[in-house]
Design an enzyme around this catalytic site. Structure first.
Site, mmCIF file in Angstrom:
data_model
loop_
_atom_site.group_PDB
_atom_site.id
_atom_site.type_symbol
_atom_site.label_atom_id
_atom_site.label_comp_id
_atom_site.label_asym_id
_atom_site.label_seq_id
_atom_site.Cartn_x
_atom_site.Cartn_y
_atom_site.Cartn_z
ATOM 1 N N CYS A 259 0.823 -1.216 0.000
ATOM 2 C CA CYS A 259 0.000 0.000 0.000
ATOM 3 C C CYS A 259 0.857 1.266 0.000
ATOM 4 O O CYS A 259 0.839 2.051 -0.940
ATOM 5 C CB CYS A 259 -0.865 0.061 1.250
ATOM 6 S SG CYS A 259 -1.774 -1.402 1.566
ATOM 7 N N ILE A 260 1.575 1.469 1.106
ATOM 8 C CA ILE A 260 2.202 2.770 1.353
ATOM 9 C C ILE A 260 3.224 3.177 0.301
ATOM 10 O O ILE A 260 3.245 4.334 -0.102
ATOM 11 C CB ILE A 260 2.785 2.813 2.787
ATOM 12 C CG1 ILE A 260 1.728 2.379 3.812
ATOM 13 C CG2 ILE A 260 3.301 4.218 3.108
ATOM 14 C CD1 ILE A 260 0.383 3.063 3.695
#
Ligand code: SAJ
Length: 427
Positions: A259-260
């Protein structure tokens, strides 16, 4: 009702199970033939999914895994949970969504509810799904229903799961939103409706870009504190006593995960398309991706301080997974640190009780070695990259020559052989 979940990964699988447990007839559609056949034989496991639940819904035929997209023509709804990765030049790779849209166009029918869950740039739902179906003569909100509802699955999180994490839903029309809430009702405890797919798409990116920017910020503060000879960890602890308006983040060796490192690049790409240069996002990405190099510089200096060089030093990495207590290696900074140390001529081994093997850049399988405290002195340097709970930090500190601690995992231990990110250089 008969519902479909397209993409049986760490997002689609738990969702398919929750919908099955709610009583829907669920078809799990995936292009991976091996995954589908293993699911049918119940010998498929994915972290974050309860095995008993999975077996129960497959046994009861509430959840039917299939490779066959034509089942869409008989479904009332489909949730699209396919990957949205980056291409090698860090721009959105929409190929998974586009290929699903091609399948939907083939089996499209009136009244179908389509919900996109994959994290993506604001506008995707309308530009890639609505646009294509309008060309086929289907009007969103009348002939079919279209929503975006971001996934918020946090693999390995024992407390928050698909059922109890609030679900944001943004429909193309009010009716689209209402129909989607009927689907999720009971299967998911808390639903948050918003006024459009774009709001829902952007809310997800705000959540994760917020993290990327704050992680980069605390990484910069850690590097500054080293210059100031101030221990950032104690500073964060002190600042965290503020009961409002502050939220602690931890310096580290970089950012990993699915995600990040990726989500913010979807937003900055869309911004550039609109001639807007999002400096925060780009700078955060740059700082976070510099951290492995920063760690390696500290390793080099610490070895030099004991008259050794990286070349030919025996180095043990502790933790290959991108965050503690899980086995996920995706984008893990440990991997780039491993490869760079090898390029620098170090003799590198690693231990990770969760991520027990990986394939290196040359295609070789690298295995985690046994962590034997008695043999730690064989290593010139130990680098703690992922602070798994299972490690005995006291034992490790007493049996190691030199330790580079990138996570303040040895926080309560002040043996002289420890060099920490975010602390004045010792040794
Ligand atoms: N990291 C730091 N310092 C921090 C926090 C994270 O260096 O203060 C690093 C981690 O080591 C990791 C990377 O950043 O390498 C990402 O960490 P993360 O805690 O954000 O973990 P993720 O990637 O699993 O993020 C997920 C996200 N969930 C979803 O996208 C649905 C994120 O929104 C959650 O906030 C996060 O889990 C969470 O809080 O656990």
């Amino acid at each position: 009702a008969k519902v479909g979940v397209i993409g049986l990964g760490y997002v689609g699988m738990p969702l398919a199970i929750e919908l099955s447990k709610k009583g829907y007839q669920v078809y799990g559609i995936d292009i991976n033939v091996e995954k589908i056949s293993r699911l049918k034989n119940m010998d498929f496991y994915i972290s974050g999914v309860n095995k008993e639940d999975l077996h129960e819904v497959i046994n009861s035929k509430k959840f039917i895994p299939t490779n066959d997209f034509s089942v869409i023509s008989s479904l009332d709804s489909i949730n699209i949970c396919v990957p949205t990765p980056l291409t090698k030049d860090d721009i959105p790779d929409m190929s998974y969504i586009n290929s699903v849209v091609e399948e939907i166009k083939q089996y499209m029918h009136k009244e179908l509810l389509i919900i996109l869950e994959s994290t993506t740039y604001p506008g995707t739902t309308e530009e890639l799904i609505e646009y294509e179906l309008t060309k086929k003569g289907y009007k969103a909100g009348e002939d079919y229903f279209l929503c975006f509802s971001p996934e918020r699955v946090d693999p390995g999180n024992g407390k928050y799961n698909t059922k109890n994490i609030p679900k944001v839903i943004g429909g193309k029309t009010q009716l689209c939103t209402e129909i989607a809430t009927l689907l999720y009702k009971d299967a998911i405890q808390s639903l948050v409706t918003v006024s459009s797919p774009k709001i829902a798409e952007m809310s997800k990116l705000l959540e994760n870009t917020f993290r990327s920017v704050n992680i980069a910020f605390i990484n910069e503060m850690a590097m500054l504190c080293e210059k100031l000879e101030i221990n950032i960890w104690e500073v964060i602890k002190a600042a965290s006593t503020k009961p409002f308006g502050f939220m602690p983040f931890s310096p580290g060796p970089g950012i990993g995960g699915h995600c990040i490192p990726l989500d913010p690049m979807y937003l900055s790409w869309k911004a550039r398309e609109l001639n807007f240069y999002s400096r925060f996002i780009e700078l955060a990405h740059e700082i976070n991706h510099y951290m492995p190099e920063y760690v390696l510089n500290k390793v080099e200096i610490a070895l030099n301080n004991v008259n050794k060089s990286v070349r030919n030093s025996k180095i043990l990495l502790l933790g290959m997974a991108y965050k503690p207590n899980i086995d996920d290696l995706r984008e893990s900074p440990s991997l780039s640190i491993y490869h760079t140390l090898k390029e620098m001529g170090a003799l590198v081994e690693y231990n990770d009780p969760y991520a027990t093997q990986f394939t290196d850049n040359e295609g070789n399988i690298v295995h985690s070695i046994e962590l034997d405290h008695q043999n730690l002195r064989n290593f010139d340097c130990i680098i703690l990259l992922t602070n798994h709970n299972v490690y005995n930090y006291q034992e490790i500190s007493e049996n190691s020559n030199l330790i580079i601690d990138t996570r303040n995992a040895f926080k309560n231990i002040d043996t002289p052989n420890i060099v920490r990110i975010g602390d004045s250089p010792q040794v």
